[in-house]
Design a protein around this motif. Sequence first.
Motif, short mmCIF file in Angstrom:
data_model
loop_
_atom_site.label_atom_id
_atom_site.label_comp_id
_atom_site.label_asym_id
_atom_site.label_seq_id
_atom_site.Cartn_x
_atom_site.Cartn_y
_atom_site.Cartn_z
N SER A 16 26.64 -0.40 -36.04
CA SER A 16 26.65 0.00 -37.17
C SER A 16 27.21 -0.70 -38.49
N PHE A 17 28.80 -1.11 -38.26
CA PHE A 17 29.08 -1.64 -39.07
C PHE A 17 29.27 -2.88 -38.92
N CYS A 18 29.15 -3.48 -38.01
CA CYS A 18 29.73 -4.96 -37.50
C CYS A 18 27.59 -5.30 -38.04
N TYR A 37 18.22 -5.75 -40.13
CA TYR A 37 19.88 -5.37 -39.42
C TYR A 37 19.97 -4.30 -40.55
N ALA A 38 19.31 -3.58 -41.43
CA ALA A 38 19.79 -2.63 -42.33
C ALA A 38 19.23 -1.48 -41.33
N LYS A 39 17.63 -1.95 -41.04
CA LYS A 39 17.30 -0.73 -40.12
C LYS A 39 17.85 -0.08 -38.63
N ALA A 40 18.02 -1.60 -37.65
CA ALA A 40 19.92 -0.62 -36.69
C ALA A 40 20.95 -0.84 -37.55
N SER A 41 21.19 -1.28 -38.45
CA SER A 41 22.31 -0.05 -38.97
C SER A 41 22.02 1.45 -38.81
N GLY A 42 20.94 1.69 -39.42
CA GLY A 42 21.05 2.84 -39.99
C GLY A 42 20.81 3.38 -38.13
N ILE A 43 20.00 2.96 -38.05
CA ILE A 43 19.52 3.51 -36.32
C ILE A 43 20.54 3.99 -35.43
N PHE A 45 24.38 4.39 -36.83
CA PHE A 45 24.78 5.44 -38.20
C PHE A 45 23.90 6.89 -37.16
N LEU A 46 22.29 6.56 -37.25
CA LEU A 46 22.72 8.29 -36.69
C LEU A 46 22.77 8.27 -35.47
N ALA A 47 22.84 7.74 -34.77
CA ALA A 47 23.43 7.51 -33.41
C ALA A 47 24.73 7.51 -33.25
N TYR A 48 25.45 7.58 -33.87
CA TYR A 48 26.74 8.17 -34.61
C TYR A 48 27.31 9.36 -34.69
N ILE A 49 25.90 9.52 -35.89
CA ILE A 49 26.34 10.93 -36.39
C ILE A 49 25.21 12.03 -35.28
N VAL A 50 25.26 11.89 -34.55
CA VAL A 50 24.23 12.92 -33.66
C VAL A 50 25.19 12.93 -32.42
N THR A 51 26.02 12.11 -32.18
CA THR A 51 26.97 12.44 -30.97
C THR A 51 27.88 13.05 -31.80
N PHE A 52 28.71 12.38 -32.73
CA PHE A 52 30.28 13.03 -33.00
C PHE A 52 29.72 14.33 -32.92
N ALA A 53 29.03 14.56 -33.81
CA ALA A 53 29.00 16.19 -33.93
C ALA A 53 28.74 17.22 -32.78
N PRO A 54 28.40 16.94 -32.14
CA PRO A 54 28.53 17.74 -30.67
C PRO A 54 29.82 17.95 -30.17
N TYR A 55 30.62 16.83 -30.00
CA TYR A 55 32.25 15.84 -30.14
C TYR A 55 32.94 17.17 -30.51
N ILE A 56 32.43 16.67 -31.67
CA ILE A 56 33.34 17.81 -32.40
C ILE A 56 33.58 19.88 -32.08
N ILE A 57 32.20 19.77 -31.68
CA ILE A 57 31.89 21.61 -31.78
C ILE A 57 32.63 21.54 -30.17
N ILE A 58 32.39 20.14 -29.43
CA ILE A 58 33.07 21.09 -27.89
C ILE A 58 34.17 20.70 -27.51
#
Length: 60
Positions: A16-18, A37-43, A45-58
Amino acid sequence: MEQILFIVSMTALGLSFCIFILGVLNNGLNNLFKTKYAKASGILFLAYIVTFAPYIIISN
């Protein structure tokens, strides 16, 4: 399971940052948010949020 979620989330964040920086270098800040580029970066970043939240919970 934890490791897979962590690897996927960190990969999505890095990509996302790259892609965002690549968009800034190619188009400048004026037209950045109207490009693919903005659309791909946003998608990604959304994937990061969706996968990092369950990681923290687990992991707890």
